[in-house]
Write a protein that holds these residues in place. Structure first.
Motif, PDB file in Angstrom:
ATOM      1  N   VAL A 149      32.781  27.831   9.316  1.00 35.21           N
ATOM      2  CA  VAL A 149      32.600  26.639  10.152  1.00 35.21           C
ATOM      3  C   VAL A 149      31.660  26.927  11.322  1.00 35.21           C
ATOM      4  O   VAL A 149      31.564  26.137  12.264  1.00 35.21           O
ATOM      5  CB  VAL A 149      33.932  26.078  10.683  1.00 35.21           C
ATOM      6  N   GLY A 150      30.976  28.061  11.270  1.00 35.29           N
ATOM      7  CA  GLY A 150      29.956  28.336  12.273  1.00 35.29           C
ATOM      8  C   GLY A 150      30.498  28.880  13.583  1.00 35.29           C
ATOM      9  O   GLY A 150      29.871  28.737  14.622  1.00 35.29           O
ATOM     10  N   ASN A 152      32.018  32.294  15.753  1.00 29.60           N
ATOM     11  CA  ASN A 152      31.948  33.742  15.762  1.00 29.60           C
ATOM     12  C   ASN A 152      33.331  34.323  15.461  1.00 29.60           C
ATOM     13  O   ASN A 152      34.264  34.137  16.242  1.00 29.60           O
ATOM     14  CB  ASN A 152      31.471  34.207  17.145  1.00 29.60           C
ATOM     15  N   GLU A 154      34.514  37.061  15.873  1.00 30.95           N
ATOM     16  CA  GLU A 154      35.022  37.951  16.921  1.00 30.95           C
ATOM     17  C   GLU A 154      35.842  37.211  17.972  1.00 30.95           C
ATOM     18  O   GLU A 154      36.540  37.815  18.773  1.00 30.95           O
ATOM     19  CB  GLU A 154      33.847  38.644  17.621  1.00 30.95           C
ATOM     20  N   HIS A 155      35.717  35.884  17.980  1.00 31.78           N
ATOM     21  CA  HIS A 155      36.433  35.120  18.995  1.00 31.78           C
ATOM     22  C   HIS A 155      37.829  34.699  18.543  1.00 31.78           C
ATOM     23  O   HIS A 155      38.464  33.867  19.171  1.00 31.78           O
ATOM     24  CB  HIS A 155      35.632  33.871  19.381  1.00 31.78           C
ATOM     25  N   ARG A 158      40.888  34.555  20.901  1.00 25.48           N
ATOM     26  CA  ARG A 158      40.864  33.707  22.097  1.00 25.48           C
ATOM     27  C   ARG A 158      41.766  32.498  21.889  1.00 25.48           C
ATOM     28  O   ARG A 158      42.154  32.181  20.776  1.00 25.48           O
ATOM     29  CB  ARG A 158      39.443  33.221  22.340  1.00 25.48           C
ATOM     30  N   GLN A 167      33.486  23.172  19.443  1.00 25.92           N
ATOM     31  CA  GLN A 167      34.026  24.379  18.822  1.00 25.92           C
ATOM     32  C   GLN A 167      35.473  24.178  18.408  1.00 25.92           C
ATOM     33  O   GLN A 167      35.910  24.647  17.369  1.00 25.92           O
ATOM     34  CB  GLN A 167      33.903  25.553  19.783  1.00 25.92           C
ATOM     35  N   ARG A 170      35.614  22.439  15.274  1.00 28.04           N
ATOM     36  CA  ARG A 170      35.337  23.363  14.177  1.00 28.04           C
ATOM     37  C   ARG A 170      36.580  24.179  13.824  1.00 28.04           C
ATOM     38  O   ARG A 170      36.826  24.492  12.659  1.00 28.04           O
ATOM     39  CB  ARG A 170      34.194  24.307  14.559  1.00 28.04           C
ATOM     40  N   ILE A 197      26.482  17.752  20.380  1.00 26.30           N
ATOM     41  CA  ILE A 197      27.482  18.584  19.721  1.00 26.30           C
ATOM     42  C   ILE A 197      27.896  17.920  18.405  1.00 26.30           C
ATOM     43  O   ILE A 197      28.083  18.584  17.381  1.00 26.30           O
ATOM     44  CB  ILE A 197      28.732  18.730  20.622  1.00 26.30           C
TER      45      ILE A 197
ATOM     46  N   GLY B 283      24.739  25.320  21.085  1.00 22.88           N
ATOM     47  CA  GLY B 283      25.468  25.698  22.292  1.00 22.88           C
ATOM     48  C   GLY B 283      26.007  24.494  23.049  1.00 22.88           C
ATOM     49  O   GLY B 283      26.066  23.392  22.537  1.00 22.88           O
ATOM     50  N   SER B 284      26.429  24.738  24.283  1.00 22.74           N
ATOM     51  CA  SER B 284      26.962  23.643  25.083  1.00 22.74           C
ATOM     52  C   SER B 284      26.428  23.757  26.504  1.00 22.74           C
ATOM     53  O   SER B 284      25.901  24.790  26.896  1.00 22.74           O
ATOM     54  CB  SER B 284      28.483  23.665  25.046  1.00 22.74           C
ATOM     55  N   PRO B 285      26.570  22.661  27.285  1.00 23.57           N
ATOM     56  CA  PRO B 285      26.014  22.685  28.643  1.00 23.57           C
ATOM     57  C   PRO B 285      26.588  23.824  29.471  1.00 23.57           C
ATOM     58  O   PRO B 285      27.720  24.254  29.254  1.00 23.57           O
ATOM     59  CB  PRO B 285      26.438  21.329  29.212  1.00 23.57           C
ATOM     60  N   ARG B 300      19.969  26.891  25.294  1.00 27.01           N
ATOM     61  CA  ARG B 300      20.001  25.967  24.158  1.00 27.01           C
ATOM     62  C   ARG B 300      18.601  25.583  23.700  1.00 27.01           C
ATOM     63  O   ARG B 300      18.441  24.799  22.776  1.00 27.01           O
ATOM     64  CB  ARG B 300      20.768  24.703  24.552  1.00 27.01           C
ATOM     65  N   ASP B 348      27.281  26.654  14.868  1.00 21.61           N
ATOM     66  CA  ASP B 348      27.441  26.511  16.288  1.00 21.61           C
ATOM     67  C   ASP B 348      26.912  27.796  16.908  1.00 21.61           C
ATOM     68  O   ASP B 348      27.226  28.872  16.439  1.00 21.61           O
ATOM     69  CB  ASP B 348      28.925  26.351  16.608  1.00 21.61           C
ATOM     70  N   ALA B 349      26.089  27.655  17.941  1.00 25.72           N
ATOM     71  CA  ALA B 349      25.606  28.869  18.576  1.00 25.72           C
ATOM     72  C   ALA B 349      26.785  29.583  19.200  1.00 25.72           C
ATOM     73  O   ALA B 349      27.783  28.968  19.517  1.00 25.72           O
ATOM     74  CB  ALA B 349      24.585  28.535  19.634  1.00 25.72           C
ATOM     75  N   ALA B 350      26.672  30.858  19.355  1.00 24.59           N
ATOM     76  CA  ALA B 350      27.741  31.593  20.020  1.00 24.59           C
ATOM     77  C   ALA B 350      27.929  31.023  21.420  1.00 24.59           C
ATOM     78  O   ALA B 350      27.069  30.334  21.943  1.00 24.59           O
ATOM     79  CB  ALA B 350      27.373  33.059  20.109  1.00 24.59           C
ATOM     80  N   LEU B 351      29.055  31.301  21.985  1.00 23.95           N
ATOM     81  CA  LEU B 351      29.282  30.854  23.340  1.00 23.95           C
ATOM     82  C   LEU B 351      28.154  31.393  24.207  1.00 23.95           C
ATOM     83  O   LEU B 351      27.684  32.500  23.980  1.00 23.95           O
ATOM     84  CB  LEU B 351      30.608  31.413  23.851  1.00 23.95           C
ATOM     85  N   TYR B 355      29.494  32.671  29.407  1.00 23.62           N
ATOM     86  CA  TYR B 355      30.776  31.991  29.272  1.00 23.62           C
ATOM     87  C   TYR B 355      31.959  32.920  29.424  1.00 23.62           C
ATOM     88  O   TYR B 355      32.867  32.679  30.196  1.00 23.62           O
ATOM     89  CB  TYR B 355      30.830  31.292  27.922  1.00 23.62           C
ATOM     90  N   GLY B 356      31.921  34.042  28.691  1.00 22.48           N
ATOM     91  CA  GLY B 356      33.057  34.937  28.696  1.00 22.48           C
ATOM     92  C   GLY B 356      33.380  35.472  30.081  1.00 22.48           C
ATOM     93  O   GLY B 356      34.527  35.694  30.424  1.00 22.48           O
ATOM     94  N   VAL B 366      29.855  39.490  24.153  1.00 23.90           N
ATOM     95  CA  VAL B 366      29.770  38.228  23.418  1.00 23.90           C
ATOM     96  C   VAL B 366      28.441  38.241  22.698  1.00 23.90           C
ATOM     97  O   VAL B 366      27.390  38.213  23.316  1.00 23.90           O
ATOM     98  CB  VAL B 366      29.856  37.025  24.365  1.00 23.90           C
ATOM     99  N   THR B 367      28.499  38.313  21.405  1.00 22.43           N
ATOM    100  CA  THR B 367      27.243  38.417  20.671  1.00 22.43           C
ATOM    101  C   THR B 367      26.942  37.125  19.945  1.00 22.43           C
ATOM    102  O   THR B 367      27.831  36.352  19.640  1.00 22.43           O
ATOM    103  CB  THR B 367      27.311  39.548  19.633  1.00 22.43           C
ATOM    104  N   ALA B 368      25.678  36.954  19.701  1.00 17.99           N
ATOM    105  CA  ALA B 368      25.272  35.762  18.963  1.00 17.99           C
ATOM    106  C   ALA B 368      25.680  35.911  17.509  1.00 17.99           C
ATOM    107  O   ALA B 368      25.613  36.977  16.931  1.00 17.99           O
ATOM    108  CB  ALA B 368      23.767  35.578  19.063  1.00 17.99           C
ATOM    109  N   ILE B 369      26.121  34.802  16.936  1.00 18.17           N
ATOM    110  CA  ILE B 369      26.533  34.842  15.543  1.00 18.17           C
ATOM    111  C   ILE B 369      25.297  34.715  14.667  1.00 18.17           C
ATOM    112  O   ILE B 369      24.425  33.914  14.926  1.00 18.17           O
ATOM    113  CB  ILE B 369      27.524  33.714  15.251  1.00 18.17           C
TER     114      ILE B 369
END
Lengths: 343, 379
Positions: A149-150, A152, A154-155, A158, A167, A170, A197, B283-285, B300, B348-351, B355-356, B366-369
């Motif tokens: 579902v896109g 990560n 690793e999260h 959380r 998210q 998702r 989004i 991503g998000s704002p 973004r 969805d882009a990584a956070l 953010y973290g 926090v890595t990009a997916i």
């Protein structure tokens, strides 16, 4: 996704004459039942595997109630919900549980539909554990679902509050996919999200359908979104389907005055077109479903009715129109005595 | 006053907002909700302010009405017909509110008082600023209900808000807003809570309110469709700042800020090819608590280059009159479609990297997916 190819396979989900009533209770301590509201009064449709049926209508038209009755979350009063030919409304608890592996729901509010006290991995693993399908490699299963579902993977440890609305939606989709269902009921899945989004979630749903061959019942009030994602669209008004057709057919050759008004009321993000557009304005508000108008339920707001001769107008209030095939084959059905009269 | 708000001078400037900033001190730090908003509103025009949740569009308008809580730190200048509004006392604001500047809120359930009849609330609005008799006020109330298209106003005027539907209540709110022929009406998401057919009715009522009073209007919404049909000019906000401003046609047909282009590309629209894929913005704002230096849209933005991280772009003219965009590379957007700039993707882009850091207890990188390998789409 392609809407045009004719799929010969039988419908995976079929709804026949579905009726759902809610009691009206009196005020006071005793709270006797003094009447009932028919939220859904006789709805029929069918969805084939890999296809999307969009169910649209304004608030209170019964679209959410329909989706819940299909999953037996709110048992229907009468009618049939046939999942692969077997009636959901008559299933035992064990059978229902088995059925729910194949039919899952994604809710509208991504804030209220996830348990805030458990991690995302646990949320997604929950259906697997309930159905005894959480295998020793469960963690990998969950990670795979998150990636699908896109999100990560690793999260996974959380909590829901650490994610944005898109998210979270998702996560809800990943949870629904966990049991490898065949049908997904999507109840306003993107209406709580910001547009930038929302588009990502719509694309995701399209991809998942292509990859997994899922059938969707896509419930929404936003016709632009439904037009984009659905193969077939059913328009509901006060508990009844007033028009159902293939998406392109419905949007280009709508026949019911309500559908026409709905389509014309949607603002288009194009200033020049907006300036030139003529709107069909519908008067008033949706009447109370506790006391629907006699005959055609839309007649009190119908822009077509005042243009009809008096005898025809009496027919609108005296006789309830049935949903029948009109013009372009049986796939396009309309419930209006005078559909297309002014075309 | 900045250059871009001075540009055209066809009619009188009613409301001039200049370099408005609003900060909210919170336990976690200062939230910079509005970071320099400037615009001019001229007589009779409709300015649409669009942006996503948290972009500061509502807060900047609440500041104009003097409705922000005391804790808010407001700087800059807001002037109405040349008179400064910032720093006015509550009493001075009250003379202005409802008479010269009126506001329509999103939720008609909470903006009407449930224990008073509709007629009383309408008359109250009239009587607050005019010394006329009760009878005359009631007559005016009836007239107003008629203008906004409430059927049977004689009967409806003696009913309570709970007897009205959502759309009717919003029309009553519009009637109250126009009660004193204001010069400026600020409408904050006036149709967001409503169904489409009712939305069409309310927009019609808004139009007649504007026609009747000749008021200028600030229309705040997230719905690009509504703005397209109503506004003359559009201001696009992102992370508390205007990122693009211009005539409605320029904004929709020749956007020069990637965010605007992305917003338009992510909308499913009735007039588009159904098979066309949407182009979401990844991503998000950003959080307004800890904005990194540079352009807030960088995480973004598909066009982002190292300069964007260093320097936050200012609004600069794009070449067309009255059209300004805040992007270092706005020229590269000329003639570009959304799907040429933004990836057509479902992931969805990584956070965002920042953010973290905000969340207690979250450690680790926090890595990009990576993009999910996907079967080629046949469409």
């Amino acid at each position: 996704m392609s809407a045009t190819d004719i799929d010969p396979s039988a419908p995976i989900l079929e709804v026949r004459n579905l009726v759902k009533e809610f009691p009206i209770k009196s005020k006071g301590v005793v709270r006797r039942t003094v009447g009932s509201v028919q939220a859904v009064s006789g709805v029929d449709f069918a969805i084939r595997p890999g296809h999307t049926l969009g169910l649209v209508g304004e608030s209170g038209c019964g679209k959410t109630t329909t989706s819940r009755a299909i999953l037996h979350l709110q048992p229907a009063n009468s009618g049939q919900v046939l999942f692969q030919g077997r009636d959901v409304t008559r299933m035992s608890r064990t059978e229902l549980r088995r059925m729910r592996r194949d039919m899952q729901i994604v809710f509208q509010d991504p804030y209220a539909s996830l348990n805030p006290r458990i991690t995302v991995s646990e949320i997604i693993a929950e259906p697997l554990k309930i159905h005894g399908l959480y295998e020793p490699d469960g963690r990998a299963q969950v990670a795979d679902l998150m990636a699908r579902v896109g999100l990560n993977p690793e999260h996974g440890n959380r909590y829901p509050h650490e994610f944005s609305g898109g998210q979270r939606q998702r996560i809800g989709i990943a949870r629904a996919l966990a049991l490898k269902p065949k049908v997904l009921v999507l109840d306003e899945p993107v209406s709580a999200l910001d547009v930038s989004i929302q588009a990502g979630v719509i694309n995701l749903l399209e991809d998942l359908q292509d990859e997994l061959g899922l059938a969707y019942l896509f419930v929404a009030h936003d016709l632009s979104v439904v037009r984009h994602i659905a193969d077939e669209v059913a328009v509901m008004y006060l508990g009844k389907i007033v028009e159902i057709a293939q998406t392109t057919e419905l949007f280009e050759h709508s026949q019911h005055p309500y559908t026409k008004a709905l389509i014309s009321a949607i603002p288009i993000p194009d200033p020049r077109r907006e300036r030139e557009r003529e709107r069909i304005l519908v008067e008033g508000d949706v009447p109370s479903p506790a006391d629907p108008p006699s005959g055609c339920r839309f007649r009190t707001r119908c822009p077509l009715r005042p243009t009809l001769p008096e005898g025809d107008q009496a027919r609108c209030s005296g006789e309830e129109p049935t949903l029948i095939g009109r013009g372009r084959g049986d796939a396009h059905r309309v419930a209006c005595h005078f559909a297309g009269a002014n075309d | 006053m900045s250059e871009y708000s001075r540009l055209s001078t066809e009619s009188e400037v009613l409301l001039a907002v200049d370099n408005l900033t609003v900060d909210f001190p919170t336990a976690d730090g200062v939230v910079k909700a509005v970071r320099g908003v400037s615009y001019n509103l001229r007589a009779g025009e409709v300015l649409g302010i669009v942006g996503e949740s948290g972009s500061g569009k509502s807060v900047s308008s609440m500041a104009v009405m003097g409705l922000l809580p005391k804790s808010a730190q407001i700087r800059g200048s807001i002037s109405f017909r040349g008179e400064e509004l910032l720093g006015r006392t509550e009493k001075e604001f009250m003379q202005l509110r409802g008479s010269k500047i009126a506001m329509i809120f999103q939720d008609p359930m909470t903006s009407l008082n449930p224990v008073y009849k509709i007629g009383f609330q309408l008359a109250e609005a009239v009587l607050a600023h005019h010394d006329i008799g009760r009878e005359a006020a009631r007559k005016r109330a009836l007239e107003l209900l008629e203008i906004v298209g409430i059927p049977f106003p004689e009967r409806r005027i003696d009913q309570y808000p709970h007897e009205f539907s959502g759309g009717m209540r919003q029309r009553v709110v519009i009637a109250i807003a126009m009660a004193n022929n204001p010069d400026v009406i600020i409408a904050d998401e006036p149709t967001t809570a409503l169904d489409v057919t009712v939305q069409a009715q309310v927009l019609e009522a808004l139009r007649s309110a504007q026609r009747e009073t000749g008021a200028a209007m600030v229309l705040i919404t997230h719905d690009l469709g509504v703005v397209a049909g109503q506004a003359d000019r559009v201001l696009v906000m992102y992370a508390g700042k205007p990122v693009e401003i211009g005539g409605v046609d320029e904004i929709y047909y020749e956007p020069r800020m990637p965010y605007t282009l992305g917003l338009l590309g992510s909308l499913p629209r009735l007039d588009a090819d159904r098979a066309e894929r949407l182009t979401p913005i990844q991503g998000s704002p950003p959080s307004l608590l800890s904005l990194p230096p540079g352009c807030p849209f960088v995480p973004r933005c598909p066009l982002a280059k190292p300069t964007c991280d260093e320097q936050e772009p200012e609004l600069v003219p794009t070449g067309e009159p009255g059209h300004y965009a805040a992007c270092h590379f706005s020229a590269s957007l000329i003639g570009k479609r959304a799907d040429e700039v933004f990836a057509v993707t479902a992931a969805d882009a990584a956070l965002p990297a920042s953010y973290g850091a905000e969340i207690e207890g979250v450690t680790g990188q926090v890595t990009a997916i990576p993009e999910q390998p996907k079967a080629e789409q046949s469409e």
